[in-house]
Design an enzyme around this catalytic site. Sequence first.
Site, PDB file in Angstrom:
ATOM      1  N   ALA A 179       0.848  -1.193   0.000  1.00  0.00           N
ATOM      2  CA  ALA A 179       0.000   0.000   0.000  1.00  0.00           C
ATOM      3  C   ALA A 179       0.884   1.245   0.000  1.00  0.00           C
ATOM      4  O   ALA A 179       2.103   1.136  -0.119  1.00  0.00           O
ATOM      5  CB  ALA A 179      -0.895  -0.014   1.230  1.00  0.00           C
ATOM      6  N   ASN A 180       0.281   2.413   0.101  1.00  0.00           N
ATOM      7  CA  ASN A 180       1.058   3.648   0.239  1.00  0.00           C
ATOM      8  C   ASN A 180       0.356   4.567   1.230  1.00  0.00           C
ATOM      9  O   ASN A 180      -0.708   4.239   1.749  1.00  0.00           O
ATOM     10  CB  ASN A 180       1.249   4.324  -1.124  1.00  0.00           C
ATOM     11  CG  ASN A 180      -0.079   4.706  -1.750  1.00  0.00           C
ATOM     12  OD1 ASN A 180      -0.804   5.531  -1.217  1.00  0.00           O
ATOM     13  ND2 ASN A 180      -0.414   4.090  -2.874  1.00  0.00           N
TER      14      ASN A 180
END
Length: 407
Positions: free
Chosen positions: A214-215
């Site tokens: 994810a970020n």
Amino acid sequence: MGTLDGKRVLLVIGGGIAAYKSLDLIRRLRERGASVRCVLTKGAQEFVTPLAAASLSGQRAHTDLFDRADEADIGHIRLARDADAVVVAPATANTLARMAGGHAPDLASTVLLATTLPILIAPAMNVRMWLHPATQRNLALLKGDGIAVVGPNVGRMAEAETGPGRMAEPDEIADAVEALLAGRPDGGTLLAGRHLLVTSGPTHEPIDPVRYLANRSSGKQGHAIAAAAAAAGARVTLVSGPVTLPDPLGVTVVRIETAREMLAAVEAALPADIAVFAAAVADWRPANLGDEKIKKGPDGPPPLGLVENPDILATIARRREGRPPLVVGFAAETTEVIAHARAKIARKGCDLIVANDVSTATGVMGGDRNSVHLIGRDGSLETWPVLPKDEVARRLVVRLAALTTTP
Ligand code: CTP
């Protein structure tokens, strides 16, 4: 010409030592061309007098809910209506709590409950009061109600403590008033009849059934754009990755997890008049996704092969049929923001890029403020001041409306 010429500001002065700065704020707002009418809480009058506020504003200052002269004269409903914006400075912990809870025991809180005007608050309080979960909860509620916030700043305060809680400076507050009024879609009709598609948030790319890549995107900017477009009368479809934000009012929200799901949802939502790609889409996803949880074993960590995800913005911008007439991309960069953004506009085929510096030091990723550059396909460049993400959204909506209006 003042930057606030003809604007009417209702200034609610709360009870805190920072009230003395609000007297200076009156002067700064008037220098910019605004007229200022003041309401003082009881607490405010311990620090500054109604006479001082009246002298500086050139108008009577209001203090009491049940003031015979006042009710006959203008009354709290007219106070709440006859202005272009309401500014609360200093906004104390108590004022925030009253606003968040909808309590109206005095003139200031009654006006704040009765008004439908844009509201800007400039909180000021002791560090621990500011950081208290109750205050932060109230602040989150107020932001959710669309109330704009300026400050508080970090610095030395009256009790010789240091930390966040110091009221923003008068000029910063005046700037925020300008921003609040400049970007305001007019009466909710600016984008009436248009369909605006927005992507927002991160994507999650599964490694196995329990893990993902994810970020740090929070979705705040994309969600704010969806909210501002809906407030401006557009029909809005928001395709969002996993975020913790509430759904914006009046917006159709399609929730997805992966980049491929986001692309499918975007294609399903077309046609659109305007498409804004604010999501931080994962460029890669893990290859060879297994159906079972990967277990630790004697061979050490599993090799994490990556494959490229579809570029949603480029896919839509390069469509031959059904391309939205206005396609806007974002460019999140940590170095050479403008140069990279210029290259991106050509590579992706969009009409406009909103570029921002997301290096850790800026606090943009996940934060509430954003510093953006607008870059056009013709090479034009415009740099906006650091603004709350809500304000960036409102200004962008005004711009999108102008770009899609046929003369
Ligand atoms: N974008 C997209 N789909 C992707 C990657 C990016 O739609 N798979 C969009 C983003 O929503 C944004 C723009 O493309 O509007 C630019 O995103 P950014 O991450 O800055 O660019 P990248 O394409 O990842 O380029 P680079 O890796 O060179 O920064």
